[in-house]
Design an enzyme around this catalytic site. Structure first.
Site, PDB file in Angstrom:
ATOM      1  N   LYS A  93       0.855  -1.114   0.001  1.00 31.08           N
ATOM      2  CA  LYS A  93      -0.008  -0.019   0.010  1.00 31.08           C
ATOM      3  C   LYS A  93       0.813   1.039   0.125  1.00 31.08           C
ATOM      4  O   LYS A  93       1.812   1.381   0.633  1.00 31.08           O
ATOM      5  CB  LYS A  93      -0.759  -0.124   1.222  1.00 31.08           C
ATOM      6  CG  LYS A  93      -1.866   1.217   1.211  1.00 31.08           C
ATOM      7  CD  LYS A  93      -3.132   0.712   0.648  1.00 31.08           C
ATOM      8  CE  LYS A  93      -3.751   2.165   0.165  1.00 31.08           C
ATOM      9  NZ  LYS A  93      -3.605   2.760  -0.856  1.00 31.08           N
ATOM     10  N   LYS A 117       5.487   3.264   8.373  1.00 29.99           N
ATOM     11  CA  LYS A 117       4.192   4.141   8.575  1.00 29.99           C
ATOM     12  C   LYS A 117       3.038   3.240   8.655  1.00 29.99           C
ATOM     13  O   LYS A 117       2.233   3.380   9.296  1.00 29.99           O
ATOM     14  CB  LYS A 117       4.038   5.038   7.359  1.00 29.99           C
ATOM     15  CG  LYS A 117       3.046   6.158   7.317  1.00 29.99           C
ATOM     16  CD  LYS A 117       2.543   6.611   6.318  1.00 29.99           C
ATOM     17  CE  LYS A 117       3.975   7.518   5.532  1.00 29.99           C
ATOM     18  NZ  LYS A 117       3.764   8.320   4.655  1.00 29.99           N
ATOM     19  N   LYS A 129       5.335   1.888  -3.087  1.00 29.30           N
ATOM     20  CA  LYS A 129       5.299   3.084  -3.561  1.00 29.30           C
ATOM     21  C   LYS A 129       5.693   2.859  -5.097  1.00 29.30           C
ATOM     22  O   LYS A 129       6.332   2.003  -5.658  1.00 29.30           O
ATOM     23  CB  LYS A 129       6.526   3.992  -3.128  1.00 29.30           C
ATOM     24  CG  LYS A 129       6.308   5.415  -3.059  1.00 29.30           C
ATOM     25  CD  LYS A 129       5.333   5.914  -1.838  1.00 29.30           C
ATOM     26  CE  LYS A 129       4.830   7.281  -2.122  1.00 29.30           C
ATOM     27  NZ  LYS A 129       4.448   8.005  -0.831  1.00 29.30           N
ATOM     28  N   GLY A 168      -2.724   8.516  -4.082  1.00 27.42           N
ATOM     29  CA  GLY A 168      -2.200   9.437  -4.706  1.00 27.42           C
ATOM     30  C   GLY A 168      -0.737   9.822  -3.893  1.00 27.42           C
ATOM     31  O   GLY A 168      -0.514   9.300  -2.687  1.00 27.42           O
ATOM     32  N   ASP A 169       0.122  10.675  -4.392  1.00 26.44           N
ATOM     33  CA  ASP A 169       1.187  11.278  -3.862  1.00 26.44           C
ATOM     34  C   ASP A 169       1.704  12.778  -4.628  1.00 26.44           C
ATOM     35  O   ASP A 169       0.659  13.101  -5.060  1.00 26.44           O
ATOM     36  CB  ASP A 169       2.628  10.379  -3.725  1.00 26.44           C
ATOM     37  CG  ASP A 169       3.466  11.005  -2.720  1.00 26.44           C
ATOM     38  OD1 ASP A 169       3.407  10.791  -1.575  1.00 26.44           O
ATOM     39  OD2 ASP A 169       4.738  11.435  -3.222  1.00 26.44           O
TER      40      ASP A 169
HETATM   41  P1  NDP Z   1       0.998  17.731  -4.107  1.00 28.16           P
HETATM   42  O1  NDP Z   1       1.509  17.572  -5.561  1.00 28.16           O
HETATM   43  O2  NDP Z   1      -0.589  18.112  -3.958  1.00 28.16           O
HETATM   44  O3  NDP Z   1       1.596  19.100  -3.626  1.00 28.16           O
HETATM   45  C1  NDP Z   1       3.281  19.315  -3.628  1.00 28.16           C
HETATM   46  C2  NDP Z   1       3.587  20.483  -3.151  1.00 28.16           C
HETATM   47  O4  NDP Z   1       5.103  20.635  -2.728  1.00 28.16           O
HETATM   48  C3  NDP Z   1       3.387  21.647  -3.998  1.00 28.16           C
HETATM   49  O5  NDP Z   1       3.322  22.904  -3.462  1.00 28.16           O
HETATM   50  C4  NDP Z   1       4.756  21.581  -4.548  1.00 28.16           C
HETATM   51  O6  NDP Z   1       5.152  22.759  -5.331  1.00 28.16           O
HETATM   52  C5  NDP Z   1       5.707  21.346  -3.452  1.00 28.16           C
HETATM   53  N1  NDP Z   1       6.918  20.739  -3.989  1.00 28.16           N
HETATM   54  C6  NDP Z   1       6.903  19.476  -4.883  1.00 28.16           C
HETATM   55  N2  NDP Z   1       8.248  18.989  -5.007  1.00 28.16           N
HETATM   56  C7  NDP Z   1       8.910  20.001  -4.596  1.00 28.16           C
HETATM   57  C8  NDP Z   1      10.378  20.263  -4.676  1.00 28.16           C
HETATM   58  N3  NDP Z   1      11.254  19.469  -5.209  1.00 28.16           N
HETATM   59  N4  NDP Z   1      10.841  21.477  -4.211  1.00 28.16           N
HETATM   60  C9  NDP Z   1      10.028  22.517  -3.666  1.00 28.16           C
HETATM   61  N5  NDP Z   1       8.463  22.239  -3.540  1.00 28.16           N
HETATM   62  C10 NDP Z   1       8.124  21.265  -3.839  1.00 28.16           C
HETATM   63  O7  NDP Z   1       1.576  16.653  -3.107  1.00 28.16           O
HETATM   64  P2  NDP Z   1       1.100  16.397  -1.650  1.00 28.16           P
HETATM   65  O8  NDP Z   1       0.539  17.569  -1.026  1.00 28.16           O
HETATM   66  O9  NDP Z   1       0.225  15.111  -1.729  1.00 28.16           O
HETATM   67  O10 NDP Z   1       2.347  15.795  -0.903  1.00 28.16           O
HETATM   68  C11 NDP Z   1       3.433  16.628  -0.293  1.00 28.16           C
HETATM   69  C12 NDP Z   1       4.380  15.841   0.399  1.00 28.16           C
HETATM   70  O11 NDP Z   1       3.496  15.081   1.296  1.00 28.16           O
HETATM   71  C13 NDP Z   1       5.126  14.943  -0.176  1.00 28.16           C
HETATM   72  O12 NDP Z   1       6.140  14.618   0.619  1.00 28.16           O
HETATM   73  C14 NDP Z   1       4.299  13.433  -0.039  1.00 28.16           C
HETATM   74  O13 NDP Z   1       5.257  12.337  -0.183  1.00 28.16           O
HETATM   75  C15 NDP Z   1       3.732  13.691   1.042  1.00 28.16           C
HETATM   76  N6  NDP Z   1       2.574  12.949   1.468  1.00 28.16           N
HETATM   77  C16 NDP Z   1       1.559  12.994   0.712  1.00 28.16           C
HETATM   78  C17 NDP Z   1       0.374  12.280   1.111  1.00 28.16           C
HETATM   79  C18 NDP Z   1      -0.908  12.154   0.418  1.00 28.16           C
HETATM   80  O14 NDP Z   1      -1.847  11.553   0.952  1.00 28.16           O
HETATM   81  N7  NDP Z   1      -0.868  12.969  -0.642  1.00 28.16           N
HETATM   82  C19 NDP Z   1       0.449  11.333   2.399  1.00 28.16           C
HETATM   83  C20 NDP Z   1       1.448  11.513   3.267  1.00 28.16           C
HETATM   84  C21 NDP Z   1       2.608  12.104   2.765  1.00 28.16           C
HETATM   85  P3  NDP Z   1       5.201  22.796  -7.152  1.00 28.16           P
HETATM   86  O15 NDP Z   1       3.625  22.977  -7.306  1.00 28.16           O
HETATM   87  O16 NDP Z   1       5.969  24.028  -7.443  1.00 28.16           O
HETATM   88  O17 NDP Z   1       5.910  21.612  -7.660  1.00 28.16           O
HETATM   89  O1  2IT Z   2       3.017   8.877   1.693  1.00 23.99           O
HETATM   90  C1  2IT Z   2       1.666   8.455   1.882  1.00 23.99           C
HETATM   91  O2  2IT Z   2       1.632   7.596   2.679  1.00 23.99           O
HETATM   92  C2  2IT Z   2       1.094   8.664   0.657  1.00 23.99           C
HETATM   93  N1  2IT Z   2       1.243   9.209  -0.296  1.00 23.99           N
HETATM   94  C3  2IT Z   2      -0.481   7.980   0.988  1.00 23.99           C
HETATM   95  C4  2IT Z   2      -0.518   6.634   0.362  1.00 23.99           C
HETATM   96  C5  2IT Z   2      -1.890   5.946   0.429  1.00 23.99           C
HETATM   97  O3  2IT Z   2      -1.888   4.584   0.067  1.00 23.99           O
HETATM   98  O4  2IT Z   2      -2.948   6.529   0.854  1.00 23.99           O
END
Ligand code: NDP
Ligand code: 2IT
Length: 448
Positions: A93, A117, A129, A168-169
């Protein structure tokens, strides 16, 4: 050196020899292994059975070509991956990331972290992943659709509700999951439980969109409650302006905190009156524009180029919600000097190992990613439960379960740290507690 220290040093050295270029993966392993030494010292059977060598090796890695055609009719090709890291506790997952930086080192670090996690959620899910070096920025909806369809054409044969359930991520939200799901259905059959983060009208769960950000703030709420305080009036600096950041900001406002900043990869917004959430959602979720539009609509806010972590802003709490290694040692020292007493990670591995050492040395409460951002995958597991039951739970029910899960995760981190004489070291607590569960299952399942 004790036997346990010698053992983990040998595992790390072997790993570095096999893949010195896998910098992010080696970093994640280097952060993790030293913290489980006290546990290994108590349980030499894990050393005798060499469980850690098994644990740092993904069970399976799939890499494939993703050909697609852009709007001009030009042929394009990207690399697609799925890292099926560990299935000791349940089906693989974890999310799919679409970003030009994606490579195997990044996906292996993300998969490795995901295993632990997911263990902390207690919901019976293994870790994986995937993703691609495809850059979704500036692409039309049709280009995104064609890419997702091509990606799923290969991925479909490797996933399934009891095998591997992507979500998603970075760069993957409801729109992409919808396109991926449509193609899976065409190739295989209607099977709601094959992906999570689905739109609400075909098997998605209420609160999944909000879950990572809300969960992050719930984790902070429970940590503060343990210290006898609340979020009310606390000044918070955040990075990112995507899914995680937006819903962390929403929950902070609801609980009376003041979110001062957000960022994208070009620059950051500092809004001393507190981020205007409706405006941020309009810009990022509806118009898909850059943060410069925020400042244009709200002149009292400042837009600054570069990292939010280099700015001169007084705050109580820092919530990195963008990407890996966004905080180096100098930047950590900068916000500690500006009053930050608590860091909780919405992003995966946003703090360098140097930054983490500074948090611990300065008595900054530190909620590591695998604990603090587990709310997203936890609600994904709740989505799988609802799909299996063919039922949809109410918003209140899912939200309440999420809050309870985050409280349990916080308590697990706190209590495990205390058990090993490491009071307030939540990263050691998270690592030991999650390792114990995965490693025990592996021991019982034999050499597989
Ligand atoms: P989104 O794509 O929705 O947003 C990503 C954000 O981070 C954007 O503002 C983006 O800016 C910025 N960003 C991405 N890459 C970079 C970079 N190299 N340098 C600077 N800014 C950057 O992604 P999420 O909000 O879903 O994910 C954000 C973080 O949270 C990631 O680390 C992800 O692995 C983690 N995460 C996400 C989960 C989820 O359910 N979605 C769950 C747990 C963790 P820009 O638009 O300029 O690229
Ligand atoms: O980093 C994370 O935990 C995620 N991007 C969410 C993973 C998921 O299966 O909901």
């Amino acid at each position: 050196m004790t036997d346990a220290q010698k053992y983990i040093t040998a595992v790390q050295e072997k790993l570095a020899q096999k893949g010195a270029w896998e910098q992010e993966f080696l970093q994640a392993v280097q952060e993790f292994l030293p913290t489980i030494v006290p546990f290994l010292e108590e349980h030499p059977e894990y050393i005798e059975k060499d469980i850690v060598s098994l644990l740092v090796e993904p069970e399976r890695i799939i890499q494939f070509r993703v050909p697609w055609q852009d709007d001009e009719g030009k042929r394009q090709v990207n690399r697609g991956y799925r890292v099926q890291f560990n299935s000791a506790l349940g089906p693989y997952k974890g999310g799919l990331r679409l970003h030009p930086s994606v490579n195997l080192s990044i996906l292996k670090f993300l998969g490795f972290e995901q295993v632990f996690k997911n263990s902390l959620t207690d919901l019976g899910i293994g870790g994986g992943k995937g993703g691609s070096d495809f850059d979704p920025k500036g692409k039309s909806d049709d280009e995104i659709m064609r890419f997702c369809q091509s990606f799923m054409t290969e991925l479909a044969r490797h996933i399934g509700p009891s095998l591997d359930v992507p979500a998603g991520d970075i760069g993957v939200g409801g729109r992409e999951i919808g396109f991926l799901f449509g193609m899976y259905k065409r190739l295989q059959q209607y099977d709601a439980g094959v992906l999570t983060g689905k739109p609400l009208n075909f098997g998605g769960s209420l609160i999944r969109t909000e879950a990572t950000g809300y969960g992050l703030v719930y984790f902070v709420k429970h940590l503060l409650a343990d210290q006898g305080t609340t979020l009310k009036g606390k000044k918070v600096i955040l990075s990112g302006s995507g899914n995680v950041s937006i819903y962390a900001i929403e929950k902070l406002i609801e609980l009376g905190a003041i979110p001062l900043t957000c960022s994208d990869s070009n620059g950051c917004i500092y809004d001393p009156a507190g981020i205007d959430l409706a405006l941020l959602k309009e810009i990022k979720e509806v118009k898909r524009e850059r943060l410069t539009s925020y400042q244009a609509a709200r002149p009292e806010a400042q837009y600054m180029e570069g990292s939010v972590w280099d700015q001169d802003i007084a705050a109580d709490i820092a919530l990195p919600c963008a990407t890996q290694n966004e905080i180096n040692g100098t930047q950590a020292q900068n916000f500690i000097n500006h009053g930050v007493k608590l860091v909780a990670e919405g992003a995966n591995m946003p703090s360098s190992n140097e930054a983490i050492a500074l948090y611990l040395a300065n008595d900054v409460y530190y909620g590591p990613a695998k604990a603090a951002n587990a709310g997203g995958v936890a609600v994904s597991a709740l989505e799988m439960s609802q799909n299996a039951q063919r039922l949809s739970w109410s918003r209140e029910e899912v939200d309440h379960r999420l809050d309870d899960i985050m409280e349990n995760i916080f308590l697990t981190c706190r209590n495990t740290a205390e058990r090993y004489g490491l009071k307030n070291n939540y990263v050691a607590g998270a690592n030991i507690a999650s390792f114990e569960k995965v490693a025990h299952a592996m021991l019982l399942q034999g050499l597989v």
